[in-house]
Design an enzyme around this catalytic site. Sequence first.
Site, PDB file in Angstrom:
ATOM      1  N   ARG A 264       0.675  -1.021  -0.164  1.00 49.46           N
ATOM      2  CA  ARG A 264       0.161  -0.150   0.064  1.00 49.46           C
ATOM      3  C   ARG A 264       0.896   1.350  -0.081  1.00 49.46           C
ATOM      4  O   ARG A 264       1.576   1.278   0.906  1.00 49.46           O
ATOM      5  CB  ARG A 264      -1.164   0.009   1.254  1.00 49.46           C
ATOM      6  CG  ARG A 264      -0.490  -0.025   2.416  1.00 49.46           C
ATOM      7  CD  ARG A 264      -1.412   0.257   3.545  1.00 49.46           C
ATOM      8  NE  ARG A 264      -1.035  -0.306   5.071  1.00 49.46           N
ATOM      9  CZ  ARG A 264      -0.231   0.731   5.681  1.00 49.46           C
ATOM     10  NH1 ARG A 264       0.173   1.976   5.355  1.00 49.46           N
ATOM     11  NH2 ARG A 264       0.020   0.475   6.984  1.00 49.46           N
ATOM     12  N   HIS A 268      -2.320   3.564   6.287  1.00 43.14           N
ATOM     13  CA  HIS A 268      -3.322   2.490   6.669  1.00 43.14           C
ATOM     14  C   HIS A 268      -4.785   2.754   6.586  1.00 43.14           C
ATOM     15  O   HIS A 268      -5.744   2.441   5.967  1.00 43.14           O
ATOM     16  CB  HIS A 268      -2.835   1.787   7.886  1.00 43.14           C
ATOM     17  CG  HIS A 268      -3.967   0.897   8.342  1.00 43.14           C
ATOM     18  ND1 HIS A 268      -4.222  -0.413   7.949  1.00 43.14           N
ATOM     19  CD2 HIS A 268      -5.206   0.974   9.437  1.00 43.14           C
ATOM     20  CE1 HIS A 268      -5.208  -1.106   8.335  1.00 43.14           C
ATOM     21  NE2 HIS A 268      -5.584  -0.475   9.514  1.00 43.14           N
ATOM     22  N   TYR A 277       6.579   4.942  10.827  1.00 44.07           N
ATOM     23  CA  TYR A 277       7.087   3.539  10.929  1.00 44.07           C
ATOM     24  C   TYR A 277       7.720   3.197   9.609  1.00 44.07           C
ATOM     25  O   TYR A 277       8.244   2.005   9.625  1.00 44.07           O
ATOM     26  CB  TYR A 277       6.019   2.821  11.493  1.00 44.07           C
ATOM     27  CG  TYR A 277       4.628   2.763  10.469  1.00 44.07           C
ATOM     28  CD1 TYR A 277       4.598   1.908   9.506  1.00 44.07           C
ATOM     29  CD2 TYR A 277       3.647   3.427  10.987  1.00 44.07           C
ATOM     30  CE1 TYR A 277       3.438   1.943   8.867  1.00 44.07           C
ATOM     31  CE2 TYR A 277       2.602   3.689  10.312  1.00 44.07           C
ATOM     32  CZ  TYR A 277       2.465   2.733   9.285  1.00 44.07           C
ATOM     33  OH  TYR A 277       1.020   2.928   8.446  1.00 44.07           O
TER      34      TYR A 277
END
Length: 373
Positions: A264, A268, A277
């Site tokens: 992706r 998210h 992250y």
Amino acid sequence: MATTEQSLFDRAPGDPYRVLDEDGRVVDGATVPDLADEQLLAMYREMRTARHFDERMVSLQRQGRIGTYSPLAGQEAAQVASTHALREDDWISYQYREHGAVVVRGLTPEYVRYWMGYEEGNASLVDQHIVPLNISIAGHIPHATGMAWAAKLKGDDRVVACHFGDGATSEGDFHEGLNFAGVFDTPSVFFCHNNQWAISVPRDRQTASATIAQKADAYGFNGVQVDGMDPLASYAVSRAAVEKARNPADGEARPTLVETLLYRFGAHTTADDPTAYRDEAEVEAWREKDPIPRFEAFLRDRDLLDDERVATIEDEIEEEVAAVVREAEDVEPDPADLFADAYAEETPRIREQREYLERLRERHGDDALLRDE
């Protein structure tokens, strides 16, 4: 089952099936699926539609015009191609990111309204043989298995395709759903879209297994890895799995676990900050595998696309999505809906709140409520 189809399920772990390389060229030894030119172009158009829809929805969320949204950019190939492998009356049960499957079945204003907060938009998916989504992670997997078992018991030859992310494989519902599917030999295809991150948790913290696909061994059916950013490979594997579910050979298990390897590109959800992250270099490396330019290069090489045709498709998609959004926003919200489904039966507290709202509406009107006056 044809030998070529069977070979898709006999691959060694860590050897994902591919048809196209990152530049859209057919890899040595690969077989291009037998698809008509019209279907190839439809898949391309739907992938482009899904990407543009995604961009619009993220923009609408940033403007406060819809609620939290789950972007799909980078995952269009697996979503669109797997849906093309299904019949229109086969059922799709998905997590919350497979907007590409909805695009193939038909993008509607009701779907946009769901993300605006209208539950009717979720329920309307049933008309397209898509199970209304449930945001709980992996909670839909046992239900999808149950639907497939019901179809088998009724003698119905429909297949149920169940989509979820790699994070779902850490949930008990994943094990229970797939174990049940193996025991009762249900006409199921489980698509695990391994996009490398379950929110901020990397894939290597989800499981010690070399692959997610090999987990199917424990349930007694096939598991296969596929390059999920390659639409032709995704279609070929999905088609073989669907046909095996619908018409298995003697002694052959119906279910299949398909692990699509993809990424992706965005967050998210729109409530997430992936820069906290993820390394940007990792993102850029995966962008080199972008399924849309990859597929476009293949179609150009076949003289199915040129600059003029691509520009026309872009213009048509922009107007199509804009029209869907305009119609979706042409609705007057009813504040009383806040209380409609809070409980199966209205509680005294809910009744008190609803009656208070009704008094305010009688006194000030809905316009004043919407202005928070």
